[in-house]
Structure formats: structure tokens, C-alpha cells
Design an enzyme around this catalytic site. Structure first.
Site, PDB file in Angstrom:
ATOM      1  N   CYS A   1      50.400  13.389 -21.960  1.00  0.00           N
ATOM      2  CA  CYS A   1      50.139  15.017 -22.207  1.00  0.00           C
ATOM      3  C   CYS A   1      50.472  16.169 -21.270  1.00  0.00           C
ATOM      4  O   CYS A   1      51.693  16.549 -21.517  1.00  0.00           O
ATOM      5  CB  CYS A   1      48.404  14.957 -22.998  1.00  0.00           C
ATOM      6  SG  CYS A   1      48.711  16.454 -25.031  1.00  0.00           S
TER       7      CYS A   1
ATOM      8  N   HIS B   1      46.637   9.672 -25.676  1.00  0.00           N
ATOM      9  CA  HIS B   1      45.533   9.643 -25.079  1.00  0.00           C
ATOM     10  C   HIS B   1      44.421   8.423 -25.400  1.00  0.00           C
ATOM     11  O   HIS B   1      44.858   7.620 -26.425  1.00  0.00           O
ATOM     12  CB  HIS B   1      44.600  11.402 -25.513  1.00  0.00           C
ATOM     13  CG  HIS B   1      45.109  11.978 -24.579  1.00  0.00           C
ATOM     14  ND1 HIS B   1      44.797  12.607 -23.435  1.00  0.00           N
ATOM     15  CD2 HIS B   1      45.292  13.281 -25.633  1.00  0.00           C
ATOM     16  CE1 HIS B   1      45.681  13.990 -23.155  1.00  0.00           C
ATOM     17  NE2 HIS B   1      46.052  14.189 -24.660  1.00  0.00           N
TER      18      HIS B   1
HETATM   19  N1  GLN Z   1      47.838  22.172 -23.239  1.00  0.00           N
HETATM   20  C1  GLN Z   1      49.020  21.168 -23.496  1.00  0.00           C
HETATM   21  C2  GLN Z   1      49.039  21.336 -24.931  1.00  0.00           C
HETATM   22  O1  GLN Z   1      47.986  21.593 -25.831  1.00  0.00           O
HETATM   23  C3  GLN Z   1      48.243  19.727 -23.562  1.00  0.00           C
HETATM   24  C4  GLN Z   1      47.191  19.508 -24.502  1.00  0.00           C
HETATM   25  C5  GLN Z   1      46.887  18.004 -24.081  1.00  0.00           C
HETATM   26  O2  GLN Z   1      47.306  17.560 -22.669  1.00  0.00           O
HETATM   27  N2  GLN Z   1      45.546  17.396 -24.508  1.00  0.00           N
HETATM   28  O3  GLN Z   1      50.344  21.212 -25.543  1.00  0.00           O
END
Ligand code: GLN
Length: 252
Positions: free
Chosen positions: A90, A211
Site C-alpha cells: 500500500c 494488507h
Molecule cells: N496513504 C495511502 C493511500 O491512502 C496509503 C494507505 C495505506 O497504506 N493503507 O492511498
């Protein structure tokens, strides 16, 4: 071979979503096969060790993500040039690209280790995700929570095709189609083209929106990464992972 060194890069910044579990999953799968493991957690301000075999980056919020990208700087260039394996989730995935634009519209330079670029989706993508992979790791399951959508350039290949969820970007359902209820919210408009893919890989560098932690839920993916470092591995009893996966897999 001797032991394997796993480097968990800035888990205090890129640890919001429990992705340090990927370090635990890899460590467990190596030790269960009698292979020694050294785990290094990189704290903010500390240099990134050069000698790692596998580097892990997790998810994080926009501000932590921008800071992590700044702190890492060129710190992963040497290991990647040397052939180290990288798994980034992510925010970590977005950081590895050429650039990423956060939800406030600020564009940040990425590390340039994956030929991908991230820009905000029309709305946040949140929910369970199922992916049919293009690499031999079995169906991938996980959980996504991101605002960014990612477009792949010519040098990066997608990890797989989204069966459920959003992944790299919205699945194009054609004009006027709305997302089906009960699924992860499907995004129907975006700054980036929609191709229904998830994640990216290039050489030994892998990025995903999943995740879970992804390697605990997807042991075949964990072993795919480990096999790049230690070669072929004997099977393990993955009953716990199999049970956790049954709640996320579509009915057979
Ligand atoms: N900040 C990034 C987004 O919102 C990654 C979010 C995350 O790592 N879950 O796309």
C-alpha cells in the site's frame, strides 16, 4: 545457505495496518525449515542496512508515507541493484513508484524502483479483496484501505487481476454502471485508467495493496518471495492460514 536477513523498513511510520506481520510470517516460515533468521527494524533516522536479503515496507497514512519516502531516499537502491527481494504494501508500494500524489493533491517523488505512478481515486477503496494472480502463488486474499490508485508503466507487470475489490484502480464497468452493494466500494471514476489489476512486480521488487498481513494469509506468496532468496522450500502445514482464507475466498 546461511541465515536470511529480513529488513523491516520504518515500521513505526509504515506500520499502521499491521503489515509488520509480514516480517513475522517470513521469519516463522524460515525457522520452521531450520533456516536462521535475522530481523532488523529500521527506525526513523537510522540508515537502511545494505546486507538484507528481503526488505519489507508496510502501509501508512499520507503524512507518514511522505516522510518515509524522504527518509528512505536512495537507501534501497543498493540492495535492489544487488538483487535483494522487496515486498511493499500500500503506502510502501506507492513509495516505490516514480511518483505518488496524496489525497490533498501534493505530488511526491517516489523511489523509482517500480515503474508505477499513483494518483488519488475518486473515493477511498476499503474492503476485502480477492485477486487471481499472474504469478504462481494461488488466489491472493487480503484487505485494502487506500485512496491512491496506481497505473503501471511498461517495465512493471501486475501481480494479478482483481476478482473482488479495487486493487490498482477501478474496474471499468462502462458508463452509467454503479458498484454492486455488499462488495468493497468500487470506485467508478478516477484520474488513472482502470484495468482491474492488483499490485505490481519488476525483477524481485513486489508491490501490493493487500494488507492482512498479506504473507500470513497467503503462504504461497510468502514462499514465492522466500524461494527467490533460498531456492525451493519443503511444504509446511498451513492449516491456520487455510482457515483464515476460507472467510475471504468466494464460495467454490
Ligand atoms: N496513504 C495511502 C493511500 O491512502 C496509503 C494507505 C495505506 O497504506 N493503507 O492511498
Amino acid at each position: 545457505m546461511g541465515g536470511v536477513t529480513i529488513v523491516n523498513v520504518l515500521p513505526r511510520l509504515l506500520g499502521t495496518y499491521g503489515d509488520s506481520g509480514n516480517e513475522l510470517a517470513l521469519g516463522h516460515r524460515l525457522r520452521a525449515r531450520g533456516i536462521d533468521v535475522e530481523c532488523v527494524r529500521v527506525e526513523p533516522g537510522a540508515p537502511i542496512p545494505e546486507h538484507g536479503d528481503i526488505y519489507l515496507l508496510g502501509g501508512g497514512e499520507d503524512r507518514a508515507q511522505a516522510l518515509a519516502a524522504h527518509l528512505i531516499g536512495r537507501g534501497l537502491m543498493g540492495p535492489v541493484d544487488r538483487g535483494a527481494t522487496v515486498l511493499a504494501v500500500c503506502a510502501g508500494y506507492q513509495i516505490l513508484g516514480t511518483s505518488f500524489t496524496d489525497s490533498a493533491g501534493h505530488t511526491h517523488p517516489g523511489l523509482g524502483l517500480l515503474d508505477v505512478e499513483t494518483r488519488p481515486l475518486a473515493e477511498r477503496a476499503v474492503g476485502d479483496t480477492v485477486v487471481e494472480p499472474f504469478i504462481p502463488v494461488g488466489t491472493l486474499v487480503g484487505f485494502e484501505n487506500h485512496r491512491g490508485g496506481t497505473t503501471l508503466g511498461a517495465d512493471a507487470r501486475p501481480l494479478g487481476r482483481v476478482v473482488r475489490g479495487v486493487g490498482n484502480g477501478p474496474i471499468d464497468r462502462g458508463p452509467g454502471r454503479r458498484p454492486r452493494r455488499g462488495h468493497a466500494r468500487k470506485v467508478v471514476a478516477s484520474a488513472s485508467p482502470s484495468d482491474g489489476t492488483e499490485g505490481a512486480w519488476q525483477g524481485r521488487v513486489f508491490g501490493t495493496y493487500l494488507h492482512g498481513p498479506v504473507l500470513a494469509l497467503n503462504p504461497a506468496f510468502a514462499d514465492h518471495l522466500l524461494s527467490l532468496v533460498v531456492g525451493e522450500l519443503p511444504a509446511l502445514d498451513d492449516e491456520y492460514a487455510a482457515r483464515a482464507r476460507t472467510h475471504r475466498l468466494p464460495p467454490a
